[in-house]
Each structure stands twice: as structure tokens, then as C-alpha cells.
Design an enzyme around this catalytic site. Sequence first.
Site, mmCIF file in Angstrom:
data_model
loop_
_atom_site.group_PDB
_atom_site.id
_atom_site.type_symbol
_atom_site.label_atom_id
_atom_site.label_comp_id
_atom_site.label_asym_id
_atom_site.label_seq_id
_atom_site.Cartn_x
_atom_site.Cartn_y
_atom_site.Cartn_z
ATOM 1 C CG HIS A 40 -0.273 -0.256 2.512
ATOM 2 N ND1 HIS A 40 0.560 0.652 3.118
ATOM 3 C CD2 HIS A 40 -0.300 -1.330 3.352
ATOM 4 C CE1 HIS A 40 1.004 0.171 4.256
ATOM 5 N NE2 HIS A 40 0.507 -1.031 4.430
ATOM 6 C CG HIS A 43 4.265 -1.773 2.003
ATOM 7 N ND1 HIS A 43 2.938 -2.129 2.094
ATOM 8 C CD2 HIS A 43 4.913 -2.479 2.965
ATOM 9 C CE1 HIS A 43 2.790 -3.020 3.057
ATOM 10 N NE2 HIS A 43 3.972 -3.253 3.611
ATOM 11 N NE ARG A 192 -3.233 -8.865 10.577
ATOM 12 C CZ ARG A 192 -1.941 -8.987 10.792
ATOM 13 N NH1 ARG A 192 -1.186 -7.903 10.760
ATOM 14 N NH2 ARG A 192 -1.390 -10.156 11.047
#
Length: 288
Positions: A40, A43, A192
Site C-alpha cells: 500500500h 510501503h 490488513r
Amino acid sequence: MFYLLIILLQMKLIRQITDLNKAIHKENDLGFVPTMGGLHKGHEFLIKVSQKICKKTLVSIFVNPTQFNNKDDYKTYPRDLSKDLKILKKLKVDFVYLPTVNQIYKNKRLPRITLKKSQKILCARSRKGHFEGVLDVLNRFVKLISPKMIFMGEKDFQQYFLVKNFISQNYKIKVYPCKTIRDKNGMALSSRNILLNRTNLKTAGLIANKLLKLKFSLLKKNSLNNVNAKKSKKLIQKSKKMLINKFNIKIEYLECRNLMTLTTNTKNKPFKLFIAYYLNNVRLIDNF
């Protein structure tokens, strides 16, 4: 398949240790961004910082089984390699390493890593073996890659703190912290988050903003004397009950820790507010 072939032509996709050795053995200014995939914007930020500081950047995608204390959590962890590779190609990453479990854990002779009693706090208190697994796998990666720098996000601040101390004690490698990247609603980006529905995401944003306000309140009360310290603890407990009742969540912990030592001694010290909670059975962590 055709798109994957195009990616391979533009960045070095590595699956075998022998190919890894050939690709990076001459690289002495290599930035390393370890990930478990589910990439995402957080990162992406880590990768961009690495690319700015280091000559070449290597990103690993490896869902490490030894850091999951819950088998179901390991099985349901978000995985989308095709999407991840598209992101990495767009960012023009130099090397992408995709090892198997057998490759990483082929050498079983490495010394066993254990946490001290004083380190078994926050996530380490409830996720037995989690950080031992994180430190062990990063130790193995470092031995394979020998990077100049490792880039980690502050969203997992306890992880960054433990890794930084472990790496600095054993290697001449710098662990570089990068700020937490947040959604427009204030919630921290996490792999998550994909497991949450739209209502959950909105709720997580509201919780993040409540916690940010709590941090500002604690900053006002912190440091002057013991009376204020007691008031801060009461404020945290009151906020914890409010969050549980208002948002119907289960809070694993909500507490302040010294920014430099992660002890509870925050009097006249910079500190962070740490939380771990379950929203729709998804475990989320954050710090402010």
C-alpha cells in the site's frame, strides 16, 4: 502471464538464493525494504525513501510463518502478488526477492532469538513468539542480502524499536525509521485494512482521531508532577472505556510508553500512545 513477463524485463525478479547472490554481490549501497506483500502507500513511501538515500533498492515479499502466533491469521493474511508486482514495477524497484519458506529456513543452525522479560510488553505480551519470529527472519535476510540500510515504518513502532536494537548490536547496518502514512480519515495504512468493510474503515478513522485528541490531552498533563501522572492514567482508562462502549471494539492495550526506551517512565520524557484493538475480528495497531 504476458504482463508478468513485461515486469520481469524491467526489474530483477529473484526467486533463488543463487540468483540473489549473482544479482547483488557487487552492490555496496543497497537499501532493503522487507515486506509481507499486500503493498500500500505506506510501503511505497518506504521504497521511495530508500531510493532517495541508496543507489539501489531491494524489496522482499515473504509472508513469514514464524511470526504468526495464530494459524488462521497466517492463512487469511492478504496476498496479491500480481498487484504487488505492478506497484513495484511502477516504482522502478531494482530487485524484488520472492523466497520460499524452505529457502529462508534451510539453515536451522542460527542461534535462537529470545526476548528479555522487559521487552515482553505491548504486542509482545499477547503475541507470543511474534517478535522472535520477526527478528529471526530479518537476521536471515540480512545474512543473505547484506544491505547498507533497512527501511521500516513507524506504524509498527515496537517492531522497529526491537529490530533497530538487534541489528545495531550485531551488524554495521542502519535501520531507518519512516513516518506512518495515513488515510484521509486519519487511520494508519495497513495490509490488513483490506479485510475491513467501508463501515469498519470509517470507524477506524474516528478511533484514530479520538486517540490523537487523547495524545494532545496527555501532552498537556504529562511531566510536571506525580499528580499529573495519576491524572494521565485516569484519562487513559476513561478514554479506553469510552472507545469500547462507543465503537464496540475489544482493546488489547492502550498505554503510554517512553519514546526512547519503551518503558512506562514518561515523566518529562517524549512518549507515544500505543494501541492494539480488534475491529470486526481484525487486529489493528497504531501509535501517536
